[in-house]
Design a protein around this motif. Structure first.
Motif, PDB file in Angstrom:
ATOM      1  N   LEU A 252       0.824  -1.203   0.000  1.00 51.85           N
ATOM      2  CA  LEU A 252       0.000   0.000   0.000  1.00 51.85           C
ATOM      3  C   LEU A 252       0.863   1.259   0.000  1.00 51.85           C
ATOM      4  CD1 LEU A 252      -2.780   1.247   0.036  1.00 51.85           C
ATOM      5  CD2 LEU A 252      -2.788   1.061   2.533  1.00 51.85           C
ATOM      6  N   VAL A 253       1.927   1.264   0.788  1.00 57.02           N
ATOM      7  CA  VAL A 253       2.837   2.423   0.800  1.00 57.02           C
ATOM      8  C   VAL A 253       3.448   2.619  -0.582  1.00 57.02           C
ATOM      9  CG1 VAL A 253       5.011   3.305   1.715  1.00 57.02           C
ATOM     10  CG2 VAL A 253       3.308   2.342   3.268  1.00 57.02           C
ATOM     11  N   ALA A 254       3.796   1.519  -1.245  1.00 59.59           N
ATOM     12  CA  ALA A 254       4.350   1.630  -2.596  1.00 59.59           C
ATOM     13  C   ALA A 254       3.315   2.241  -3.548  1.00 59.59           C
ATOM     14  CB  ALA A 254       4.785   0.251  -3.093  1.00 59.59           C
ATOM     15  N   ARG A 255       2.048   1.834  -3.425  1.00 59.86           N
ATOM     16  CA  ARG A 255       0.999   2.424  -4.255  1.00 59.86           C
ATOM     17  C   ARG A 255       0.867   3.922  -3.991  1.00 59.86           C
ATOM     18  NH1 ARG A 255      -2.711  -0.796  -6.894  1.00 59.86           N
ATOM     19  NH2 ARG A 255      -2.616  -3.039  -6.452  1.00 59.86           N
ATOM     20  N   ILE A 256       0.909   4.299  -2.729  1.00 60.00           N
ATOM     21  CA  ILE A 256       0.771   5.713  -2.383  1.00 60.00           C
ATOM     22  C   ILE A 256       1.885   6.529  -3.015  1.00 60.00           C
ATOM     23  CG2 ILE A 256       0.887   7.365  -0.469  1.00 60.00           C
ATOM     24  CD1 ILE A 256      -0.472   5.217   1.278  1.00 60.00           C
ATOM     25  N   ARG A 257       3.121   6.071  -2.863  1.00 58.44           N
ATOM     26  CA  ARG A 257       4.270   6.834  -3.370  1.00 58.44           C
ATOM     27  C   ARG A 257       4.241   6.921  -4.896  1.00 58.44           C
ATOM     28  NH1 ARG A 257       8.167   8.026   0.182  1.00 58.44           N
ATOM     29  NH2 ARG A 257       9.704   8.169  -1.488  1.00 58.44           N
ATOM     30  N   GLU A 258       3.913   5.815  -5.549  1.00 58.82           N
ATOM     31  CA  GLU A 258       3.854   5.828  -7.013  1.00 58.82           C
ATOM     32  C   GLU A 258       2.742   6.747  -7.514  1.00 58.82           C
ATOM     33  OE1 GLU A 258       3.244   1.763  -7.830  1.00 58.82           O
ATOM     34  OE2 GLU A 258       5.325   1.139  -7.431  1.00 58.82           O
ATOM     35  N   THR A 259       1.600   6.699  -6.850  1.00 57.21           N
ATOM     36  CA  THR A 259       0.465   7.514  -7.276  1.00 57.21           C
ATOM     37  C   THR A 259       0.746   8.998  -7.079  1.00 57.21           C
ATOM     38  OG1 THR A 259      -1.089   5.722  -6.783  1.00 57.21           O
ATOM     39  CG2 THR A 259      -1.994   7.952  -6.911  1.00 57.21           C
ATOM     40  N   LEU A 260       1.259   9.362  -5.908  1.00 57.92           N
ATOM     41  CA  LEU A 260       1.544  10.775  -5.650  1.00 57.92           C
ATOM     42  C   LEU A 260       2.603  11.296  -6.617  1.00 57.92           C
ATOM     43  CD1 LEU A 260       1.513  10.948  -1.736  1.00 57.92           C
ATOM     44  CD2 LEU A 260      -0.333  11.436  -3.356  1.00 57.92           C
ATOM     45  N   ALA A 261       3.617  10.478  -6.879  1.00 56.64           N
ATOM     46  CA  ALA A 261       4.651  10.901  -7.832  1.00 56.64           C
ATOM     47  C   ALA A 261       4.075  11.049  -9.236  1.00 56.64           C
ATOM     48  CB  ALA A 261       5.801   9.890  -7.834  1.00 56.64           C
ATOM     49  N   GLY A 262       3.171  10.144  -9.620  1.00 62.05           N
ATOM     50  CA  GLY A 262       2.547  10.230 -10.935  1.00 62.05           C
ATOM     51  C   GLY A 262       1.717  11.483 -11.108  1.00 62.05           C
ATOM     52  N   TRP A 263       1.131  11.973 -10.017  1.00 68.75           N
ATOM     53  CA  TRP A 263       0.301  13.168 -10.082  1.00 68.75           C
ATOM     54  C   TRP A 263       1.093  14.459  -9.863  1.00 68.75           C
ATOM     55  CZ3 TRP A 263      -4.030  10.893  -6.468  1.00 68.75           C
ATOM     56  CH2 TRP A 263      -4.838  10.023  -7.220  1.00 68.75           C
ATOM     57  N   CYS A 264       2.307  14.345  -9.354  1.00 72.57           N
ATOM     58  CA  CYS A 264       3.085  15.531  -8.969  1.00 72.57           C
ATOM     59  C   CYS A 264       4.414  15.601  -9.708  1.00 72.57           C
ATOM     60  CB  CYS A 264       3.296  15.555  -7.457  1.00 72.57           C
ATOM     61  SG  CYS A 264       1.775  15.597  -6.499  1.00 72.57           S
ATOM     62  N   GLU A 265       4.356  15.380 -11.018  1.00 73.63           N
ATOM     63  CA  GLU A 265       5.506  15.555 -11.911  1.00 73.63           C
ATOM     64  C   GLU A 265       6.707  14.708 -11.501  1.00 73.63           C
ATOM     65  OE1 GLU A 265       6.268  19.721 -12.132  1.00 73.63           O
ATOM     66  OE2 GLU A 265       4.386  20.161 -13.169  1.00 73.63           O
ATOM     67  N   GLY A 266       6.438  13.478 -11.082  1.00 68.66           N
ATOM     68  CA  GLY A 266       7.506  12.526 -10.818  1.00 68.66           C
ATOM     69  C   GLY A 266       8.123  12.604  -9.444  1.00 68.66           C
ATOM     70  N   VAL A 267       7.683  13.525  -8.609  1.00 68.74           N
ATOM     71  CA  VAL A 267       8.255  13.694  -7.269  1.00 68.74           C
ATOM     72  C   VAL A 267       7.173  13.413  -6.232  1.00 68.74           C
ATOM     73  CG1 VAL A 267       9.362  15.262  -5.649  1.00 68.74           C
ATOM     74  CG2 VAL A 267       9.894  15.398  -8.095  1.00 68.74           C
ATOM     75  N   THR A 268       7.455  12.498  -5.290  1.00 68.74           N
ATOM     76  CA  THR A 268       6.487  12.208  -4.234  1.00 68.74           C
ATOM     77  C   THR A 268       6.500  13.327  -3.209  1.00 68.74           C
ATOM     78  OG1 THR A 268       6.849   9.827  -4.494  1.00 68.74           O
ATOM     79  CG2 THR A 268       5.798  10.567  -2.453  1.00 68.74           C
ATOM     80  N   PRO A 269       5.384  14.055  -3.052  1.00 65.24           N
ATOM     81  CA  PRO A 269       5.351  15.145  -2.072  1.00 65.24           C
ATOM     82  C   PRO A 269       5.297  14.593  -0.652  1.00 65.24           C
ATOM     83  CG  PRO A 269       3.189  14.824  -3.001  1.00 65.24           C
ATOM     84  CD  PRO A 269       4.098  13.884  -3.747  1.00 65.24           C
ATOM     85  N   PRO A 270       5.605  15.402   0.346  1.00 60.79           N
ATOM     86  CA  PRO A 270       5.465  14.949   1.735  1.00 60.79           C
ATOM     87  C   PRO A 270       4.005  14.573   2.010  1.00 60.79           C
ATOM     88  CG  PRO A 270       6.692  17.011   1.628  1.00 60.79           C
ATOM     89  CD  PRO A 270       6.137  16.784   0.262  1.00 60.79           C
TER      90      PRO A 270
END
Length: 563
Positions: A252-270
């Motif tokens: 689940l953490v991996a899904r969160i990080r991948e999704t946030l990065a996909g929506w935020c120009e490749g960078v996982t926000p805090p």
């Protein structure tokens, strides 16, 4: 009169007790738990605008503080935005299609709120009501009916018998009431599965909800939904394979990080992870919703939730439909047709919603085969999903009851208006008998019929003049003679209605009929049909007890009575 017994203290049971109290009917709510709500931000609910308004009318004050109304809805497919709705806070909005700028106006903004916050707000409203008794740690195990009422037994710290006029099972998917009645609950198991997370972060669409289909990053879910909550919190849902592996914390953490990065120009926000879960959607429909004095509502009667349909929203529609009918029966001895109409109307409406969802699933979840490449197919799929989430079309629009057993026969005096018979009326501005100007929706839920006169120009007249002029005296005389309590309201205009049209509206806001002018005999017949005809039993006392006079009593012996 004995109180109504409500089994189950979830949002549906709590809302029903408040809706009955608003119409002078006492109730006892049997809560199997300890009366406390566990804080679970990942377990949130979406209410359409009309149901959110109903909950507010019941005195729930948490909606504005702990809920969020979306200002917009975005649809994305792969890397492109394919749809955008700009919503407003109750009056409808505009829609921007990437391919069709002439799309119709969007519906009013839904409300998104954690379920525990909604339930807490309803409990707070109950604490201010003297007509409601909420009893914790009370598990139902016996129901017995007779001609005059119903007796129920609960287990708990002290086994108790309760006597009531009716009993409503709002006790969820594993309903004890439904099982005691032997009612079948057929349907489909695990129609959809979603991994769910509630997290605090910043996304590029503050205040907007997002549906992202076929995200472009590797290993992404086929569909991801993000919906805002207060204080920068988002609920994110990932559609899972029907029979996939368990969702581990690391996955689940991996899904969160991948999704946030996909929506935020490749960078996982805090981000701050607050709550997680797995939401499994079942589709089921009880065979019967009424057995004499026992009725079912909410998840005890139906389960749905795939492709944007909203289970709790439908449960609150059960409350809206049932409360005024049960109140009329409690005060006046309503006919069998009136109470039977609850099952006829609501079960048909939910069955239609379930059928639309089940028919949509093979198309929407059928893979990326030939259909995906047919001209307009994906756009149609996106539109279908959007409709389910924002509350329109076969998956989301408020239900109509065109074939209700309470519908009056057609007469020559009826006139077509912008609302079909049986559908919810438009929330126009009206002038009430005391001269105040309110929304029509504000006058619902009080157990009386509404008689709406369309009278252009009244807004600029002094009320003391138009109350005694034109058709008003004749209309008020006709309303005074109706077989059920009714209130006269006046509006400047109603969509599709000619001047001097008279609309008869049920207490839950559905149109009974519209007439071209004041027609006392036809208005009387329509009101009589709307109440289900004359009572089938001798009428009880016409007046409701005062709050101070109502005391719900219990006894440990079998002859328990109330009042």
């Amino acid at each position: 009169m004995d109180p109504v017994i409500i089994v189950g203290a979830g949002p549906v049971g709590l809302a029903l007790s408040l809706a009955l109290a608003a119409q002078g009917v006492p109730s006892v709510v049997l809560d199997e738990g300890a009366g406390k709500e566990e804080s679970r931000p990942a377990r949130s609910v979406v209410l359409r605008a009309d149901m959110a308004a109903m909950v507010e009318r019941l005195g729930c004050t948490t909606l504005r503080d702990e809920g969020v109304r979306w200002i917009g809805w975005r649809g994305m497919r792969r890397r492109q935005e394919v749809r955008r709705l700009t919503l407003d806070l109750g009056l409808g909005g505009t829609e921007e299609w990437s391919e069709d700028p002439d799309a119709p106006a969007s519906p009013a903004s839904p409300l998104h709120i954690p379920q525990h916050a909604l339930a807490r707000g309803l409990r707070d409203a109950i604490s201010r009501q003297k007509l409601i008794r909420l009893v914790t740690e009370s598990r139902l195990d016996t129901i017995e009916q007779d001609r005059d009422g119903i007796v129920a037994h609960t287990r708990g710290p002290a086994g108790t018998w309760w006597r009531g006029s009716h009993l409503v099972g709002c006790d969820g998917a594993r309903s004890t009431v439904r099982k005691l009645l032997g009612i079948r609950f057929p349907g489909r198991t695990a129609v959809e599965r979603h991994a769910v997370a509630a997290l605090r972060t910043e996304l590029p669409w503050p205040g907007e909800a997002l549906l992202h289909r076929q995200p472009p990053w590797r290993g992404a879910a086929e569909e991801i939904t993000a919906r805002p909550l207060p204080d920068g919190v988002w609920r994110i849902d990932w559609l899972l394979p029907p029979r996939g592996d368990l969702v581990t914390p690391d996955a689940l953490v991996a899904r969160i990080r991948e999704t946030l990065a996909g929506w935020c120009e490749g960078v996982t926000p805090p981000y701050e992870l607050i709550d997680t879960g797995v939401h499994t959607v079942h589709h089921r429909l009880a065979r019967r919703w009424r057995v004499d004095r026992v009725l079912l509502a909410g998840d005890a009667a139906h389960l749905l939730g795939a492709v944007g349909t909203q289970g709790l929203d439908e449960g609150l529609r059960d409350v809206d439909n049932l409360a005024w009918k049960l109140a009329h029966a409690w005060h006046h001895g309503g006919s069998e047709r009136l109470l039977d109409s609850y099952q006829s109307e609501r079960r048909t409406a939910v069955a239609t919603r379930l059928r639309a969802a089940d028919q949509s699933l093979p198309v929407l979840r059928g893979g990326r085969g030939l259909r995906t490449y047919l001209p307009g197919a994906t756009r149609g799929h996106d539109a279908l999903l959007t409709d389910g989430h924002v509350g329109r079309g076969p998956l989301g629009a408020p239900p109509a009851y065109p074939h209700s057993p309470l519908a009056p026969p057609y007469t020559e005096g009826q006139t077509p208006v912008g609302t079909p018979a049986g559908a919810p009326v438009e929330d126009v501005r009206v002038t009430a008998p005391d001269g105040t100007t309110v929304r029509l929706r504000d006058r619902l839920g009080q157990g009386r019929l509404l008689v709406l006169l369309v009278a252009p120009g009244t807004g600029v007249w002094d009320r003391r003049h138009w109350r005694s002029a034109g058709v008003m005296p004749r209309l008020e005389e006709a309303v005074e003679a109706l077989p059920a309590k009714a209130e006269v309201l006046v509006t400047e205009a109603y969509p599709g209605a000619p001047a001097h049209a008279v609309l008869l509206v049920r207490p839950d806001g559905h149109l009974v009929a519209a007439f071209s002018g004041v027609r006392p005999e036809e208005l009387y017949a329509a009101a009589d049909a709307a109440r289900g005809g004359p009572a089938t039993e001798e009428d009880p006392a016409e007046t409701a007890p005062s709050e101070e006079a109502v005391e719900v009593s219990v006894s440990s012996d079998r002859t328990a009575d109330t009042h």
